[in-house]
Design a protein around this motif. Structure first.
Motif, PDB file in Angstrom:
ATOM      1  N   ASN A  97      -2.656   2.384  -0.113  1.00  0.00           N
ATOM      2  CA  ASN A  97      -2.104   3.149  -1.234  1.00  0.00           C
ATOM      3  C   ASN A  97      -1.769   4.579  -0.836  1.00  0.00           C
ATOM      4  O   ASN A  97      -0.880   5.206  -1.416  1.00  0.00           O
ATOM      5  CB  ASN A  97      -3.094   3.152  -2.400  1.00  0.00           C
ATOM      6  CG  ASN A  97      -2.984   1.904  -3.243  1.00  0.00           C
ATOM      7  OD1 ASN A  97      -2.180   1.839  -4.175  1.00  0.00           O
ATOM      8  ND2 ASN A  97      -3.793   0.891  -2.925  1.00  0.00           N
ATOM      9  N   LEU A 133       1.605   3.916   1.504  1.00  0.00           N
ATOM     10  CA  LEU A 133       2.738   3.354   0.759  1.00  0.00           C
ATOM     11  C   LEU A 133       2.711   3.835  -0.695  1.00  0.00           C
ATOM     12  O   LEU A 133       1.643   3.949  -1.280  1.00  0.00           O
ATOM     13  CB  LEU A 133       2.682   1.829   0.781  1.00  0.00           C
ATOM     14  CG  LEU A 133       2.804   1.150   2.155  1.00  0.00           C
ATOM     15  CD1 LEU A 133       2.707  -0.361   2.003  1.00  0.00           C
ATOM     16  CD2 LEU A 133       4.106   1.532   2.834  1.00  0.00           C
ATOM     17  N   VAL A 142       2.624   2.729  -3.610  1.00  0.00           N
ATOM     18  CA  VAL A 142       2.421   1.522  -4.420  1.00  0.00           C
ATOM     19  C   VAL A 142       2.527   1.830  -5.909  1.00  0.00           C
ATOM     20  O   VAL A 142       3.135   1.069  -6.677  1.00  0.00           O
ATOM     21  CB  VAL A 142       1.048   0.887  -4.096  1.00  0.00           C
ATOM     22  CG1 VAL A 142       0.804  -0.346  -4.961  1.00  0.00           C
ATOM     23  CG2 VAL A 142       0.975   0.525  -2.619  1.00  0.00           C
ATOM     24  N   SER A 146       6.478   3.101  -6.596  1.00  0.00           N
ATOM     25  CA  SER A 146       7.569   2.148  -6.365  1.00  0.00           C
ATOM     26  C   SER A 146       7.260   0.837  -7.075  1.00  0.00           C
ATOM     27  O   SER A 146       6.236   0.198  -6.802  1.00  0.00           O
ATOM     28  CB  SER A 146       7.742   1.888  -4.866  1.00  0.00           C
ATOM     29  OG  SER A 146       8.123   3.069  -4.189  1.00  0.00           O
ATOM     30  N   ILE A 173       6.862  -2.516  -4.747  1.00  0.00           N
ATOM     31  CA  ILE A 173       5.716  -2.730  -3.854  1.00  0.00           C
ATOM     32  C   ILE A 173       4.535  -3.155  -4.728  1.00  0.00           C
ATOM     33  O   ILE A 173       4.014  -2.368  -5.513  1.00  0.00           O
ATOM     34  CB  ILE A 173       5.377  -1.464  -3.045  1.00  0.00           C
ATOM     35  CG1 ILE A 173       6.595  -0.993  -2.243  1.00  0.00           C
ATOM     36  CG2 ILE A 173       4.209  -1.733  -2.111  1.00  0.00           C
ATOM     37  CD1 ILE A 173       6.352   0.271  -1.440  1.00  0.00           C
ATOM     38  N   ILE A 194       1.518  -2.173   8.010  1.00  0.00           N
ATOM     39  CA  ILE A 194       2.499  -1.415   7.225  1.00  0.00           C
ATOM     40  C   ILE A 194       3.910  -1.886   7.554  1.00  0.00           C
ATOM     41  O   ILE A 194       4.754  -2.091   6.669  1.00  0.00           O
ATOM     42  CB  ILE A 194       2.359   0.093   7.509  1.00  0.00           C
ATOM     43  CG1 ILE A 194       0.987   0.613   7.037  1.00  0.00           C
ATOM     44  CG2 ILE A 194       3.482   0.869   6.829  1.00  0.00           C
ATOM     45  CD1 ILE A 194       0.761   0.522   5.558  1.00  0.00           C
ATOM     46  N   LEU A 236       6.549  -3.670   4.814  1.00  0.00           N
ATOM     47  CA  LEU A 236       7.876  -3.122   4.534  1.00  0.00           C
ATOM     48  C   LEU A 236       8.996  -4.062   4.981  1.00  0.00           C
ATOM     49  O   LEU A 236      10.127  -3.938   4.520  1.00  0.00           O
ATOM     50  CB  LEU A 236       8.022  -1.759   5.222  1.00  0.00           C
ATOM     51  CG  LEU A 236       7.113  -0.651   4.679  1.00  0.00           C
ATOM     52  CD1 LEU A 236       7.272   0.622   5.503  1.00  0.00           C
ATOM     53  CD2 LEU A 236       7.436  -0.371   3.203  1.00  0.00           C
TER      54      LEU A 236
END
Length: 449
Positions: free
Chosen positions: A15, A18, A20, A23, A26, A94, A98
């Motif tokens: 978290n 990214l 999360v 977005s 995600i 990661i 992605l």
């Protein structure tokens, strides 16, 4: 950095890296598997819902007694899916998230389970619009690299066909596939390309294939001849592989880069191989002659108009008889610019309006421009031939390279008469002969491996 056995630490780290919460696409999916806290991370638009539903249904049925001790054992014995791997480094995890891979964290496991059930939005493998063939297959490359490699693998069922995948771009992490026949490829060129691909430290490939081409070969701005051949046809790419060439595929690009290449490869097309030998040779010769005419027709016409005494009596009819209001050289330049303007307009014209607008443009450019005195009919005729002849060879970049050579020859002829024409011919020949491809070979090299 390796992941932790504590799932909350892993979730917090993901978290943190990214977005999360920010977005919407995600997704973090918390659940209980075999009595342990677990969590899925995935990209919403890349996941196959049916496959993941079956995988999760299997996982939900696990009891604490049936729960394996390691992530590797769980992936081998409990998950009924083909493409599964385990990772223990955050960087790999990661990157996979992605890329669209679903990553499963389970409390107490030192590895993450990556389930590759992704699917990318793609169009059908229809025949490309620019590279059509009268015979042969009707499929074409698309924007998904895995589909493109499958189209070539379908045609070449040989264990020597090798496809190496690499990533380029720190931000974009674009997938690039290096395809070759290990028993036929030029090993020196293969080593050179592999070294260049592995040493690239670019931030991203902004324009995917074109950005990669610029990184592979720093072209000289004053030499417009293309260094790579591109094709959207899988059969053409497969034929080049069997000739010992190397194919580069870039994800999100619906065409393949072929290298090494020469100017003779540039003017080839699929139709040359689908017809009988005599017909194919004729098509190649006629295309080559027409290509030469696109360069020299209008400069030769201008040279003879400047020196009418050189024209034999039998060809007296080519002389411009009507009044010349604008010098011929400027007429040719204006028409060159007008043709490019019409081409750009055609690219941006809605398909339902393209036909009527083309008719209107043809009438205005043809009949009315001659009647108004802006252009002479002979100039219109020769430029019309050049405009149509440019489409006899399939390479778009080569067409503009030939156009620049023609403009250079026109300018030198207008300024220095026959001396300028001779100097322009020498410059054109030198631009081709001393041009080097990615492999270091001459642009005129026609050797097959």
């Amino acid at each position: 950095m390796k992941i932790s056995k504590m799932i909350q630490e892993n979730i917090s780290y993901i978290n943190e890296i990214l977005p999360v919460k920010e977005s919407f696409d995600i997704i973090e999916r918390d659940m209980i598997i075999g009595g342990r806290e677990s969590c899925f991370f995935f990209i919403d638009g890349f996941m196959k819902d049916e496959v993941m539903s079956k995988v999760m249904d299997t996982l939900f049925k696990l009891t604490p007694e049936e729960m394996p001790k390691t992530a590797t054992e769980l992936s081998r014995t409990m998950i009924s899916y083909v493409e599964i791997d385990t990772f223990s480094e955050y960087d790999e995890i990661i990157k996979n998230i992605l890329s669209g891979v679903s990553c499963l964290f389970v409390d107490g496991f030192e590895s993450c389970i990556a389930i590759d059930c992704r699917t990318y939005p793609s169009r059908s493998v229809d025949e490309p619009a620019q590279d059509k063939s009268l015979r042969g297959s009707r499929d074409g490359f698309v924007e998904t690299i895995v589909f493109n490699t499958a189209l070539m693998r379908r045609r070449i069922r040989d264990p020597h066909l090798t496809m190496k995948m690499t990533e380029i771009g720190k931000s974009s992490r674009t997938d690039v596939a290096l395809c070759y026949m290990s028993d036929r490829v030029d090993q020196n060129l293969l080593s050179l390309l592999t070294q260049k691909l592995e040493s690239m430290q670019e931030e991203d490939l902004k324009m995917n294939q074109q950005s990669l081409a610029e990184l592979l070969f720093k072209r000289k701005w004053y030499n417009p001849f293309p260094k790579f051949k591109y094709t959207e046809r899988p059969d053409t790419a497969a034929a080049c592989l069997l000739e010992g060439k190397i194919i580069l595929l870039v994800d999100t690009s619906p065409s393949a880069m072929i290298l090494p290449t020469s100017i003779f490869d540039m003017i080839e097309e699929a139709n040359d191989y689908y017809f009988p030998t005599l017909t194919g040779i004729y098509l190649k010769i006629s295309r080559g002659l027409i290509t030469l005419m696109t360069i020299f027709l209008t400069p030769l016409f201008l040279l003879f108009m400047q020196n009418p005494q050189w024209i034999p009596e039998i060809f007296d009819f080519v002389l411009v008889r009507s009044t010349v209001n604008i010098p011929l050289y400027f007429q040719l330049l204006l028409l060159e610019l007008s043709i490019d303007g019409l081409r750009l307009a055609a690219l941006n014209t809605p398909s339902m309006l393209s036909t009527p607008l083309s008719v209107i443009a043809g009438i205005v450019m043809g009949e009315f421009s001659v009647q108004s005195g802006w252009f002479n009919s002979e100039i219109m005729l020769y430029m019309a031939f050049v405009a149509v002849a440019n489409y006899t060879q399939p390479n778009f970049e080569l067409g503009y390279a030939l156009k620049f050579m023609r403009l250079l020859l026109l300018t030198l002829t207008a300024l220095f008469d026959w001396i300028g024409f001779a100097a322009g011919c020498i410059i054109i020949v030198c631009s081709i002969c001393f041009n080097r491809t990615v492999s270091g070979r001459s642009y005129l090299n026609i050797r097959r491996n």
